[in-house]
Motif scaffolding. Structure first.
Motif, PDB file in Angstrom:
ATOM      1  N   PRO A  98       0.969  -1.202   0.099  1.00 29.97           N
ATOM      2  CA  PRO A  98      -0.020  -0.219  -0.094  1.00 29.97           C
ATOM      3  C   PRO A  98       1.030   1.495  -0.044  1.00 29.97           C
ATOM      4  O   PRO A  98       0.359   2.233  -0.544  1.00 29.97           O
ATOM      5  CB  PRO A  98      -0.985  -0.068   1.153  1.00 29.97           C
ATOM      6  N   ALA A  99       1.759   1.398   0.522  1.00 33.31           N
ATOM      7  CA  ALA A  99       2.820   2.429   0.703  1.00 33.31           C
ATOM      8  C   ALA A  99       3.387   2.756  -0.669  1.00 33.31           C
ATOM      9  O   ALA A  99       3.214   4.003  -1.249  1.00 33.31           O
ATOM     10  CB  ALA A  99       4.012   2.312   1.663  1.00 33.31           C
ATOM     11  N   THR A 100       3.756   1.951  -1.563  1.00 36.13           N
ATOM     12  CA  THR A 100       4.234   2.366  -2.870  1.00 36.13           C
ATOM     13  C   THR A 100       3.103   2.687  -3.814  1.00 36.13           C
ATOM     14  O   THR A 100       3.220   3.511  -4.723  1.00 36.13           O
ATOM     15  CB  THR A 100       5.098   1.156  -3.347  1.00 36.13           C
ATOM     16  N   ILE A 101       1.847   2.129  -3.503  1.00 32.75           N
ATOM     17  CA  ILE A 101       0.879   2.366  -4.449  1.00 32.75           C
ATOM     18  C   ILE A 101       0.222   3.770  -4.243  1.00 32.75           C
ATOM     19  O   ILE A 101       0.392   4.551  -5.218  1.00 32.75           O
ATOM     20  CB  ILE A 101      -0.644   1.724  -3.972  1.00 32.75           C
ATOM     21  N   ARG A 102       0.355   4.388  -2.896  1.00 32.69           N
ATOM     22  CA  ARG A 102      -0.077   5.675  -2.709  1.00 32.69           C
ATOM     23  C   ARG A 102       1.075   6.484  -3.354  1.00 32.69           C
ATOM     24  O   ARG A 102       0.785   7.827  -3.732  1.00 32.69           O
ATOM     25  CB  ARG A 102      -0.188   5.749  -1.075  1.00 32.69           C
ATOM     26  N   GLY A 103       2.362   6.468  -3.107  1.00 30.02           N
ATOM     27  CA  GLY A 103       3.485   7.190  -3.407  1.00 30.02           C
ATOM     28  C   GLY A 103       3.625   7.114  -5.136  1.00 30.02           C
ATOM     29  O   GLY A 103       3.778   8.215  -5.595  1.00 30.02           O
ATOM     30  N   THR A 104       3.294   5.862  -5.743  1.00 29.41           N
ATOM     31  CA  THR A 104       3.124   6.039  -7.109  1.00 29.41           C
ATOM     32  C   THR A 104       2.183   7.100  -7.836  1.00 29.41           C
ATOM     33  O   THR A 104       2.481   7.573  -8.493  1.00 29.41           O
ATOM     34  CB  THR A 104       2.890   4.466  -7.772  1.00 29.41           C
ATOM     35  N   ILE A 105       0.860   6.836  -7.190  1.00 27.37           N
ATOM     36  CA  ILE A 105      -0.377   7.686  -7.615  1.00 27.37           C
ATOM     37  C   ILE A 105      -0.138   9.263  -7.157  1.00 27.37           C
ATOM     38  O   ILE A 105      -0.038  10.199  -8.055  1.00 27.37           O
ATOM     39  CB  ILE A 105      -1.420   7.371  -6.854  1.00 27.37           C
ATOM     40  N   ARG A 106       0.624   9.456  -6.261  1.00 21.49           N
ATOM     41  CA  ARG A 106       0.885  10.849  -5.805  1.00 21.49           C
ATOM     42  C   ARG A 106       1.961  11.585  -6.784  1.00 21.49           C
ATOM     43  O   ARG A 106       1.778  12.575  -7.417  1.00 21.49           O
ATOM     44  CB  ARG A 106       1.524  11.076  -4.347  1.00 21.49           C
ATOM     45  N   PRO A 229      -4.031   2.070   5.328  1.00 18.89           N
ATOM     46  CA  PRO A 229      -3.235   3.330   5.560  1.00 18.89           C
ATOM     47  C   PRO A 229      -1.793   3.009   5.551  1.00 18.89           C
ATOM     48  O   PRO A 229      -1.348   2.028   6.232  1.00 18.89           O
ATOM     49  CB  PRO A 229      -3.851   3.769   6.668  1.00 18.89           C
ATOM     50  N   ALA A 230      -0.851   3.796   4.912  1.00 17.71           N
ATOM     51  CA  ALA A 230       0.547   3.812   4.833  1.00 17.71           C
ATOM     52  C   ALA A 230       1.291   5.210   4.537  1.00 17.71           C
ATOM     53  O   ALA A 230       0.263   5.798   3.734  1.00 17.71           O
ATOM     54  CB  ALA A 230       1.015   2.530   4.008  1.00 17.71           C
ATOM     55  N   GLU A 231       2.404   5.340   5.137  1.00 14.57           N
ATOM     56  CA  GLU A 231       2.931   6.646   4.558  1.00 14.57           C
ATOM     57  C   GLU A 231       3.686   6.317   3.224  1.00 14.57           C
ATOM     58  O   GLU A 231       4.329   5.321   2.892  1.00 14.57           O
ATOM     59  CB  GLU A 231       4.306   6.742   5.489  1.00 14.57           C
ATOM     60  N   PRO A 232       3.302   7.315   2.350  1.00 20.12           N
ATOM     61  CA  PRO A 232       3.621   6.932   0.734  1.00 20.12           C
ATOM     62  C   PRO A 232       5.017   6.772   0.669  1.00 20.12           C
ATOM     63  O   PRO A 232       6.045   7.258   1.213  1.00 20.12           O
ATOM     64  CB  PRO A 232       3.445   8.284   0.311  1.00 20.12           C
TER      65      PRO A 232
END
Length: 513
Positions: A98-106, A229-232
């Motif tokens: 999940p962390a990398t998912i959020r970072g990739t999208i941002r 939930p995770a830090e990007p």
């Protein structure tokens, strides 16, 4: 598990059930996309029809050149993140990261928004110069409205690409394929009724794009709520290395679609409107390709990453068969009744009959070779696809420069069809080397046989009846009826039956819900 590593072996029944499940998943997403694409192409067709009937050939050409600029700069702004967001969201979901998912999208959305804004400012500033280069000073205002549309289009495309990584096509279809074209059609019609002319049509682009962008971002936020939930965590090198190559590839591919329109303007052709009406007709015929590819891509990224190559091969063959069989009746109609179809837009557009037939031949090769470019991208061979598209673009530009001065729009159509056929044949050979599979299946052969029967039926109608609306109506009915009859007589494949049953059950559940 990484690409190139075979998945653990299971029983044959387990493997078959797994393959069936993914075929059904692609079909469900593809069927939703097909509905969306049909509505989208219908809306775009009606926009072109309204402009042709209300404003005439010159204004249709002006609109086409502005839209060509928007399409090219939209891909330039995305920087390849459309394919990158879909692929890496799908891959990180498979890895449960999940962390990398959020970072990739941002990262993808942020850079796309900034780059599109910078390019839009540059376009607005240089609009008078570009209009002069295209031999039409009245293009200045349309180009500035394209600049206003560009950031919204880019944000919308990037957000919807990210949602597709979840292997769902619903946001992409509902927003990108139904809402945005529908809003653009409604606003264009309103602008023409109020006397806004082609400038009003470009304002319709602005309104539809910005409202669609807002809806796309909202849909992506809702998808992200499903992720823990995770830090990007940011992996810019991974995303940029893929997306930069994908960007060049997509820009080249879109250039292949639109460079002929811009070169016709550069050479001062007065038949750009005719050419683009013919192009729109052919695009309607191949409307099934993009939505099925959109459903196919995330599944291939997921399966290839897990090393499930048998499922990749099976999906590739099934999807190619669907594309060919769903598009063949429209190709037959274009080849048999091009003049009558163009007359719908007005008598001035019937001079594009030869162009329509040439473009249809090129797109028929595109359909018959299947989603080979998507397979190369989603398996990580994005550089190979980039070189293919660059070579096709260079070939197309060279042929256009050679043929347009002598043959006008017929030369442009010939250059485009030859380039499209060449790049797709090259991709088939490359996919054969990658997964040891060709797109030619028994289902495709049956579809082609049914297409020949429909072609003969259409020619008989054209020979027996005088030209005009009655001939067109009877001819189209004969083509469709003969094609469907031949398909049923030749028999459906196992995948076809399985997919039809799945879709029927799904519709019944939705009807009773």
């Amino acid at each position: 598990m990484t690409a190139g590593t075979a998945a653990p072996a299971g029983t044959p029944n387990d493997a078959a059930d797994s393959g069936d499940r993914h075929i059904r998943g692609i079909a469900r997403g593809g069927s939703l996309n097909l509905v969306g694409a049909l509505l989208s192409q219908g809306a775009v067709f009606l926009i072109m029809l309204l402009l042709a009937r209300s404003l005439g050939m010159t204004e249709v050409g002006r609109y086409a050149q502005g839209y060509a600029m928007l399409s090219l700069l939209g891909l330039l702004s995305l920087s390849g993140f459309r394919a990158g967001l879909t692929r890496f969201v799908a891959v990180h979901l498979a890895d449960d990261d999940p962390a990398t998912i959020r970072g990739t999208i941002r990262l993808g959305l942020g850079i796309s928004a900034v780059s599109s804004t910078v390019i839009a400012v540059g376009l607005a500033a240089t609009a008078p110069w570009l209009a002069g280069l295209l031999n039409d000073p009245e293009l200045t205002t349309p180009l500035r409205l394209v600049a206003l549309t560009l950031p919204a289009l880019t944000i919308c495309e990037a957000a919807l690409a990210a949602t597709r990584g979840w292997r769902t096509q619903r946001p992409y279809t509902l927003i990108g394929q139904i809402y945005e074209p529908g809003a653009r059609l409604a606003l264009t019609a309103l602008a023409l009724v109020l006397g806004g002319g082609v400038i009003g049509a470009f304002w319709a682009l602005v309104g539809a794009a910005w409202s669609a962008a807002a809806l796309a971002v909202l849909a992506l936020v809702r998808m992200l709520r499903k992720v823990a939930p995770a830090e990007p965590a940011y992996r810019p090198r991974q995303l940029f290395s893929f997306s930069t190559v994908s960007w060049v590839s997509s820009l080249s591919s879109t250039g292949l679609i639109w460079v002929d329109t811009l070169l016709l303007g550069f050479f001062g052709s007065d038949e750009i409107g005719v050419y683009n009406v013919a192009t729109r007709l052919v695009t309607v015929a191949i409307f099934v390709l993009a939505p099925i590819n959109a459903a196919f891509g995330p599944y291939i990224a997921y399966l290839y990453h897990q090393g499930r190559f048998d499922d990749v091969r099976r999906s590739y063959g099934a999807v190619t068969g669907w594309i060919v069989r769903l598009s063949l009746p429209a190709f037959v109609a274009l080849l048999v009744f091009p003049t009558d179809l163009l007359r719908i837009f007005g008598g001035d557009f019937t001079t594009g009959a030869a162009v329509t037939m040439i473009l249809a031949a090129g797109q028929l090769v595109n359909a018959a070779t299947g989603p080979c470019g998507t397979l190369l991208n989603m398996s990580g061979r994005v550089a190979v696809n980039m070189y293919d598209n660059l070579a096709a673009l260079v070939l197309n530009i060279g042929l256009n420069i050679w043929l347009i001065p002598a043959y006008g729009i017929v030369g442009a159509a010939s250059a485009w069809a030859a380039s499209l056929a060449a790049v797709n044949i090259a991709r088939v050979i490359q996919v054969r080397g990658l997964i040891q599979a060709l797109p030619f299946t028994t289902g495709m052969a049956k579809g082609l046989a049914a297409g020949v029967a429909a072609l003969l039926a259409g020619l008989v109608v054209r020979w027996l009846l005088p030209g005009g609306p009655f001939q067109l109506a009877v001819g189209l009915a004969a083509v469709v009826a003969t094609y469907l009859g031949a398909v049923l007589a030749l028999g459906l494949s196992r995948e076809d039956v399985m997919v039809l049953r799945t879709l029927i059950r799904r519709r019944r559940k939705e009807a009773t819900a």
